[in-house]
Design a protein around this motif. Sequence first.
Motif, PDB file in Angstrom:
ATOM      1  N   LEU A  44       0.824  -1.208   0.000  1.00  0.00           N
ATOM      2  CA  LEU A  44       0.000   0.000   0.000  1.00  0.00           C
ATOM      3  C   LEU A  44       0.860   1.262   0.000  1.00  0.00           C
ATOM      4  N   ILE A  45       1.935   1.261   0.777  1.00  0.00           N
ATOM      5  CA  ILE A  45       2.798   2.436   0.846  1.00  0.00           C
ATOM      6  C   ILE A  45       3.611   2.596  -0.436  1.00  0.00           C
ATOM      7  N   GLN A  46       4.049   1.490  -1.014  1.00  0.00           N
ATOM      8  CA  GLN A  46       4.734   1.581  -2.310  1.00  0.00           C
ATOM      9  C   GLN A  46       3.821   2.214  -3.356  1.00  0.00           C
ATOM     10  N   HIS A  47       2.554   1.807  -3.357  1.00  0.00           N
ATOM     11  CA  HIS A  47       1.592   2.395  -4.303  1.00  0.00           C
ATOM     12  C   HIS A  47       1.391   3.873  -3.997  1.00  0.00           C
ATOM     13  N   TRP A  48       1.307   4.218  -2.736  1.00  0.00           N
ATOM     14  CA  TRP A  48       1.134   5.612  -2.309  1.00  0.00           C
ATOM     15  C   TRP A  48       2.276   6.482  -2.819  1.00  0.00           C
ATOM     16  N   LEU A  49       3.509   6.009  -2.660  1.00  0.00           N
ATOM     17  CA  LEU A  49       4.670   6.771  -3.115  1.00  0.00           C
ATOM     18  C   LEU A  49       4.743   6.829  -4.635  1.00  0.00           C
ATOM     19  N   LYS A  50       4.500   5.692  -5.277  1.00  0.00           N
ATOM     20  CA  LYS A  50       4.581   5.620  -6.736  1.00  0.00           C
ATOM     21  C   LYS A  50       3.485   6.439  -7.396  1.00  0.00           C
ATOM     22  N   ASP A  51       2.355   6.566  -6.732  1.00  0.00           N
ATOM     23  CA  ASP A  51       1.203   7.282  -7.288  1.00  0.00           C
ATOM     24  C   ASP A  51       1.288   8.790  -7.065  1.00  0.00           C
ATOM     25  N   GLY A  52       2.393   9.247  -6.484  1.00  0.00           N
ATOM     26  CA  GLY A  52       2.581  10.685  -6.328  1.00  0.00           C
ATOM     27  C   GLY A  52       2.138  11.242  -4.991  1.00  0.00           C
ATOM     28  N   ILE A  53       2.017  10.392  -3.977  1.00  0.00           N
ATOM     29  CA  ILE A  53       1.660  10.822  -2.610  1.00  0.00           C
ATOM     30  C   ILE A  53       0.392  11.675  -2.623  1.00  0.00           C
ATOM     31  N   LYS A  54      -0.677  11.125  -3.168  1.00  0.00           N
ATOM     32  CA  LYS A  54      -1.928  11.868  -3.293  1.00  0.00           C
ATOM     33  C   LYS A  54      -2.721  11.928  -1.983  1.00  0.00           C
ATOM     34  N   ARG A  55      -2.398  11.035  -1.058  1.00  0.00           N
ATOM     35  CA  ARG A  55      -3.018  11.083   0.265  1.00  0.00           C
ATOM     36  C   ARG A  55      -2.037  11.669   1.264  1.00  0.00           C
ATOM     37  N   SER A  56      -2.572  12.357   2.259  1.00  0.00           N
ATOM     38  CA  SER A  56      -1.714  12.951   3.282  1.00  0.00           C
ATOM     39  C   SER A  56      -1.177  11.878   4.210  1.00  0.00           C
ATOM     40  N   ALA A  57      -0.162  12.261   4.992  1.00  0.00           N
ATOM     41  CA  ALA A  57       0.397  11.329   5.971  1.00  0.00           C
ATOM     42  C   ALA A  57      -0.670  10.914   6.982  1.00  0.00           C
ATOM     43  N   LYS A  58      -1.532  11.841   7.360  1.00  0.00           N
ATOM     44  CA  LYS A  58      -2.593  11.530   8.321  1.00  0.00           C
ATOM     45  C   LYS A  58      -3.578  10.528   7.743  1.00  0.00           C
ATOM     46  N   GLU A  59      -3.953  10.705   6.481  1.00  0.00           N
ATOM     47  CA  GLU A  59      -4.878   9.764   5.843  1.00  0.00           C
ATOM     48  C   GLU A  59      -4.266   8.369   5.768  1.00  0.00           C
TER      49      GLU A  59
END
Length: 201
Positions: free
Chosen positions: A160-175
Amino acid sequence: MREMKESRKTRYTRTALQDSLFELMKEKSISQITIKELCENADINRTTFYAHYADQYDLLHKIEDETLAWMQGALDSLIHQTERSEMIKILEGIFQDFIDNNRYLQILISEQGDLDFQKQLFTLIYRQCGLSSSKPLITGTEPYSKEDYLIFVVNGSIGLIQHWLKDGIKRSAKEMAEIIYTLAAQIGEAPMPRNTDKNTL
């Protein structure tokens, strides 16, 4: 004065090699990186490289060890935490570090990073958060072990975090903190339904 200059030179050399490694790891895995291109990219000769590291893997593992030590220190405040809101707040801080406070973390957690290190990192995080102590899942009459639960949650979080980083960090750290904590907690608490259909595999 000479010792101070040598110390500064050593720090410069190590920083240059670390920067070179992660610049190359943005494009390829560690197994595809050679000492020659690592040194050329850092403008450091091979003799100097071997004075500090055995090979590119040794360089990476030393950075990983430093990162794990840093993470342990960041998690020390979790020892007596039991409130959901407090644990999410600490996870949020960790994910914010992924974004902007550690220049290497995004590469270390990426698909080009070392999977064994990633598992160590998230196992450390979840054990400190107490998530690995959740109730075991139940399927029929046989419970999954806590080890099964932790392996599942750790590997899922990495993806999930790899996808988050690869996808351009579209969600905040809090989310991200809320999503990952909630999913991990729900998986640990939710029983699996018993299969009563004998014809179903």
